[in-house]
Scaffold this motif. Structure first.
Motif: not given
Lengths: 599, 139
Positions: B98-124
């Motif tokens: 999840v990408h976003g930023w904190p503002k006024d005491g809340k964390w505001l999400a701009r993008k939620i990226s769904i990931l493959n648990p078998d992807d190389y970065m997750i394995k790494r």
């Protein structure tokens, strides 16, 4: 059997067993990483590409669109004079690709000193955001998290600007102490800071996004260039071009946290979307250097062909594209200006072709920024649904994206402009045999002849004065013997004065002949000129100043016809197209500081 | 007495500085998180994400901006790459970035990226964690 015989028997048995083991045909993981793979690969010329690489084509004046992973060139979109850097509209959340909403990209035109808006859905230039004159833009890759502002670096004037993209309202500030050359900027992901490398200071300049002001400079390695925040915003990574290091800045403490040795001539960063790895283009070592930001060390290096500048990464972190500046010996010649190339590398660590170059294709121009976007973001408008673009817009999942920005100057719900800003206007250019005349300014009849010698990395003379109204003939001669540090035999030199004259002359200088440009110097002012053909690691520092002096005076950044040039702002084929231009001196310092939140 | 007080104040300052600048996993003002979506409040458009690959998992409450995109980033199905999803399709237990930023005491999400648990970065990231290199920790 005696002892010796027994030992000999054991050795013979072990020898035979060793041979049998060696003859086994079972594939090991190392074997499977070889080039010889049977399973179909992503890059096997797919008909549909899952991502698109947009690249600012430099002196070809285009935005190129290239499929990932096929590397097929889809389009070259006409934009301006010398295209450098851009963000996608939306948000800068994530890595350099950001979170695109698919509406626009805003690319800096270093030659014309402007920002040009490309509508990604129509695929045409739609608006020109003119910089206040004089400014001397180089990169404008930094966009605020909320996507409402872009930060421009006035490399040629030592200034920085914050521009509201809706209407071009701009605040310009000086970058102290002079001389300063802010070049590659990035905006932090939390809306707090803008960082920009400053090669005159060997430092990163820190600004606050809101209010927009200079805060401090952070000394880094020698001659910093690419400067980027990682997605977590914890680190900013800086390519120390002449130190062969990567400075990692702690964004919370605003100081260097670690200096990591990397390949020689590091230029640009591509952090992955996790902020785990940062891929660096290293110009002198001809390589892609992979830095693990978890371990704070370089963990891998892939060769490239040759002399990389910018780079880009796919939105799923599976492919990396090395945007190489030279193709020496690789492709057919195409004239004085050669084709550079893009080299796609597989960075999926589980792929059999990990670390290999899977595609290398010739490319037009001399591309700078490259950013990639999932193809799903660009809609299919050419099957009868085009009308929806005006009022209905499109959907990205739940998110409705609309072009209903009728409050923006030059925009309406019923008109989407299709501009073709002039690449060169009123320019006369030709080639002559190598001119060995003495460098300098001479009067030959009614023509003011300016002989310039270009070499890696500079010009003789560096300061040129002509009178306003003069008929000017620039004769550019490339005097490099072996193309400076890099020794590439095919280096082309360039001459391009930024701003008003950027559209009147853009000269290419190949060894053995001279390039000539003729124009009327009808506007007074001080204009920085630079080399638009990449010629080596210090190409950026190859600069000079062209003064068009008003009657009885000397031009400077404060003495010149800047207001008059600002009214023209940009030359378009049809004068009526000027309604699609905004910004410039008319909106200079109209952006209220402290009242314009970046998030 | 003043001397002791000043020593205590200085010690506390040094200690708090150390805490403020020691990176032991994700922090509230980070601008991206990786983990599993553990709870979804569809009415309030708030998700809870429990981080992975850190020494001690943390749970963050993330408010979705109106413009928050949900997109498949890595997947086993090539035709799903880059597909945009609706909020109703987002499921608990999904591995996401999840990408976003904190503002006024809340964390505001701009993008939620769904990931493959078998992807190389997750394995790494998994293998690094086993080797004691935790994501987001002070290297």
């Amino acid at each position: 059997m005696n002892k010796k015989g027994f030992l000999a028997l054991i050795l013979a048995v072990l020898f035979l067993a060793g041979i049998a083991e060696a003859r086994k045909t079972e594939l090991t993981p190392a074997d499977q990483r070889d080039w010889q793979v049977i399973a179909p690969q992503d890059s096997d010329s797919p008909l549909r590409d899952y991502a698109m690489l947009y690249e600012a084509g430099g002196h070809d004046g285009n935005i190129g669109v290239i499929g990932i992973p096929s590397m097929k060139v889809y389009r070259y979109i006409k934009m301006g004079v010398d295209m450098h850097n851009f963000p996608f509209s939306g948000s800068n959340a994530g890595n350099n690709n950001g979170t695109p909403d698919g509406k626009f990209l805003w690319v800096s035109d270093k030659g014309a000193d402007a920002v040009i808006e490309l509508n990604l859905q129509t695929g045409f230039a739609e608006r020109i955001l003119a910089n206040p004159k004089p400014f001397g833009i180089h990169h404008s890759a930094a966009m605020s998290p909320n996507g409402k502002y872009i930060f421009l670096t006035g490399e040629l004037s030592g200034k920085m600007a914050k521009m509201r993209v809706a209407d071009g309202a701009t605040t310009v500030i000086d970058v102290p102490p002079a001389p300063s050359a802010p070049d590659y900027p990035d905006a932090s992901k939390d809306g707090k800071y803008v960082f920009a490398g400053n090669y005159y200071h060997s430092a990163v300049m820190v600004f606050s996004q809101d209010p927009f002001k200079f805060i401090k400079e952070i000394p880094v390695g020698k001659n910093p260039h690419g400067t980027n925040f990682v997605p977590t915003n914890r680190w900013a990574v800086v390519c120390d071009k002449l130190s062969a290091t990567q400075s990692v800045i702690d964004v919370r403490q605003l100081k260097v946290h670690r200096v990591i040795p990397v390949g020689a001539g590091p230029l640009h960063n591509q952090p992955d979307s996790y902020g785990k790895y940062n891929y660096i283009s290293s110009f002198v070592s001809d390589s892609t250097c992979k830095v693990d930001l978890g371990r704070m060390q370089m963990v891998d290096e892939f060769p490239i062909h040759y002399r990389v500048g910018h780079n880009s990464i796919s939105p799923d972190d599976h492919y990396y594209v090395s945007q190489n500046k030279f193709s020496t010996g690789l492709f057919n010649p195409t004239g004085i200006v050669f084709a550079i190339n893009f080299e796609e590398q597989d960075i999926d660590e589980l792929s059999p072709t990990y670390g290999k170059s899977v595609k290398i294709v010739p490319i037009n121009g001399e591309p700078h920024e490259g950013r990639q976007i999932f193809s799903t973001t660009i809609q299919r408008w050419n099957t009868g649904t085009g009308g929806d673009l005006f009022a209905k817009g499109y959907e990205l999942g739940d998110v409705k994206v609309s072009f209903d920005d009728k409050n923006t100057p030059g925009r309406s719900l019923t008109k989407r402009p299709s501009l073709e800003p002039l690449h060169l206007a009123g320019a006369k250019r030709y080639f002559i045999p190598r001119d060995d005349g003495k460098p300098g300014v001479t009067q030959e009849g009614d023509v003011t002849v300016v002989r310039i010698k270009a070499f890696s990395y500079g010009y003789i003379p560096r300061f040129i004065h002509v009178k306003k109204g003069a008929k000017v003939r620039i004769i550019l001669t490339n005097i490099d013997k072996a193309a400076g540090l890099t020794k590439n035999p095919d280096v082309t030199m360039g001459f391009l004065p930024a701003g008003y004259y950027g559209q009147k002359t853009r000269i290419d200088g190949v060894r053995g002949m001279s390039g000539v440009g003729e124009f009327i110097a009808d506007k007074a002012g001080e204009f920085e000129f630079y080399c638009q053909q990449f010629c080596g690691p210090l190409h950026l520092e190859m600069r000079g100043t062209f003064f068009v002096d008003p009657p009885g005076g000397t031009a400077s950044l404060s003495v010149g016809d800047y207001d008059e040039m600002s009214k023209l702002e940009y030359q378009l084929g049809d004068p009526e197209e000027r309604e699609f231009i905004t910004g410039g001196n008319r909106l200079l310092n109209t952006l209220k500081e402290g009242n314009e939140p970046a998030i | 007495m003043k001397k002791y007080l000043s020593i205590i104040v200085i010690s506390l300052f040094v200690l708090s500085s150390g805490i403020a600048f020691s990176y032991d996993g994700s922090l509230p003002d980070d601008t991206s998180y990786i983990g599993t979506i553990t709870k979804i409040d569809r009415g309030a458009r708030v998700i809870e994400l429990t981080t992975k690959f850190e020494k001690t998992p943390k749970t963050w409450k993330l408010n979705m901006q109106d413009e928050c995109q949900i997109q498949v980033k890595t997947t086993k199905d090539p035709s799903e790459r880059g597909a945009f999803k609706k909020f109703a399709e987002l499921k608990e237990g999904t591995l996401a970035e999840v990408h976003g930023w904190p503002k006024d005491g809340k964390w505001l999400a701009r993008k939620i990226s769904i990931l493959n648990p078998d992807d190389y970065m997750i394995k790494r990231l998994e293998s690094d964690m086993k080797a004691g290199v935790y994501f987001g920790h002070e290297p």
